[in-house]
Scaffold this active site. Structure first.
Site, PDB file in Angstrom:
ATOM      1  N   TYR A  38       0.910  -1.193   0.066  1.00 12.89           N
ATOM      2  CA  TYR A  38       0.020   0.142   0.032  1.00 12.89           C
ATOM      3  C   TYR A  38       1.016   1.117   0.104  1.00 12.89           C
ATOM      4  CZ  TYR A  38      -3.559  -3.352   1.606  1.00 12.89           C
ATOM      5  OH  TYR A  38      -4.591  -4.285   1.692  1.00 12.89           O
ATOM      6  N   HIS A 102       0.143 -11.898   0.802  1.00 12.67           N
ATOM      7  CA  HIS A 102      -0.928 -10.999   0.287  1.00 12.67           C
ATOM      8  C   HIS A 102      -1.773 -11.559  -0.841  1.00 12.67           C
ATOM      9  CE1 HIS A 102      -1.496  -6.376  -0.256  1.00 12.67           C
ATOM     10  NE2 HIS A 102      -2.949  -7.017  -0.325  1.00 12.67           N
ATOM     11  N   SER A 181     -13.128  -5.392   2.255  1.00 11.84           N
ATOM     12  CA  SER A 181     -14.282  -4.712   1.328  1.00 11.84           C
ATOM     13  C   SER A 181     -15.681  -5.100   1.808  1.00 11.84           C
ATOM     14  CB  SER A 181     -14.057  -4.895  -0.202  1.00 11.84           C
ATOM     15  OG  SER A 181     -12.809  -4.179  -0.573  1.00 11.84           O
ATOM     16  N   PRO A 182     -15.815  -5.019   3.196  1.00 14.08           N
ATOM     17  CA  PRO A 182     -17.254  -5.701   3.645  1.00 14.08           C
ATOM     18  C   PRO A 182     -18.379  -5.200   3.278  1.00 14.08           C
ATOM     19  CG  PRO A 182     -16.042  -4.617   5.376  1.00 14.08           C
ATOM     20  CD  PRO A 182     -15.072  -4.672   4.321  1.00 14.08           C
ATOM     21  N   ARG A 185     -16.530  -1.758  -1.168  1.00 10.90           N
ATOM     22  CA  ARG A 185     -15.804  -0.693  -1.536  1.00 10.90           C
ATOM     23  C   ARG A 185     -16.698   0.582  -1.675  1.00 10.90           C
ATOM     24  NH1 ARG A 185     -13.755  -5.154  -4.149  1.00 10.90           N
ATOM     25  NH2 ARG A 185     -11.521  -5.470  -4.374  1.00 10.90           N
ATOM     26  N   PHE A 187     -19.920   0.537  -2.104  1.00 10.82           N
ATOM     27  CA  PHE A 187     -21.311   0.367  -2.976  1.00 10.82           C
ATOM     28  C   PHE A 187     -22.287   0.159  -1.861  1.00 10.82           C
ATOM     29  CE2 PHE A 187     -24.325  -1.827  -5.460  1.00 10.82           C
ATOM     30  CZ  PHE A 187     -24.569  -0.854  -6.492  1.00 10.82           C
TER      31      PHE A 187
END
Length: 307
Positions: A38, A102, A181-182, A185, A187
């Protein structure tokens, strides 16, 4: 911690990050997720700086497995050892609480990867071993060499692939599961529509098939389901998405990211929302009637997951 400087539009300044982190810890958050990739590197550095006042009170998970010079994968044992040493310095800690691979490196047997981490555990430099986006067979093979503590993969109401074989093997072997991303992201918060601009900063959603205008327009039906469900309960769509995950298994721990204090508090309140088995089925039945449009990764990235 990823959103501090990576893949999510405009980034907050250090003062805002520190304030947000301090508030999270004060509210009981005690696990933070980062990675060498990152940035690269800068996210670990920021994490180390803002969490320094809370050393001993929080756990930090970070990740190895990328060749940052070639934009490929590299989980050779010597590379794992190198990443460990460098991550310890950037994070300003003496031991990494949770060290994930990763992405699976097809050129390095998972047994060699697990063996390298086992050595680091024995040396006191790593406390726990984790894997990201792998299949059940890979988990079993790694677990025979060094116990796997946690699997991290994408998982939410719009992407339930882990239920097929990964979650069952986690339950069998006593391994935790961390959905990234629960809220898909952002949405599933309901804040995104077909006109949302993702071309700001380094936001990677502009290359994800599920975030084209056409896909967003079609998939808004899922958000509408959550809206109807939440309206009668006085909760938000994001809180429902998080509560659904926590209702699935007690060893599932979602890691929603945010750069905003209000969203942090909203996410934390989801822990107070306990869904009954009947409510879980109601949600799942309603969402299952909707055809989800768009893959969760472009082909180049999809080839690196589920291995």
């Amino acid at each position: 911690m990823m959103g501090m400087n990576y893949h999510r539009g405009l980034f907050p300044d250090l003062k805002t990050i520190a304030t947000l982190t301090r508030h999270a810890v004060e509210q009981g958050v005690d696990f933070f997720d980062t990675a060498e990739a990152y940035g690269p590197y800068t996210n670990e550095e920021l994490t180390g700086e803002v969490l320094a006042p809370f050393r001993g009170k929080v756990a930090i998970g970070t990740k190895f497995g990328h060749s940052l010079d070639s934009d490929g994968l590299d989980s050779r044992p010597e590379r794992i050892r190198q990443v460990c040493e460098e991550s310890l310095k950037r994070l300003k800690i003496e031991a990494i609480d949770l060290f994930y691979q990763h992405r699976l490196d097809p050129n390095v047997p998972i047994e060699d990867v697990a063996g390298a981490v086992k050595d680091l555990v024995q040396q006191g430099k790593v406390k726990h071993f984790g894997l990201c986006e792998v299949r059940a067979e890979t988990i079993r093979r790694a677990h025979t060499i060094q116990p796997v503590t946690t699997i991290q993969s994408e998982y939410h109401l719009m992407w339930r692939e882990p239920e097929k074989d990964v979650l069952p093997v986690c339950e069998e072997l006593g391994i935790g599961f961390v959905p990234y991303s629960p809220v898909n992201r952002g949405f599933l918060t309901g804040a995104i529509n077909e006109y949302t601009n993702f071309n700001i900063g380094s936001d990677n959603r502009n290359i994800l098939p599920r975030f084209t205008s056409e896909a967003i327009r079609a998939n808004t039906a899922v958000v509408e389901v959550l809206n109807r469900f939440g309206r009668t309960r006085g909760v938000t769509t994001a809180q429902i998405a998080l509560a659904w995950l926590m209702a699935k298994k007690p060893w599932i721990v979602p890691i929603p990211g945010t750069t905003k204090l209000a969203h942090l508090d909203e996410n934390l309140r989801a822990a107070d929302l306990i869904l009954s088995p009947e409510e879980v089925r109601e949600l799942e039945d309603a969402v299952s009637q909707i055809t989800i449009v768009g893959d969760h990764y472009p082909a180049s990235e999809q080839s690196k997951v589920g291995k």
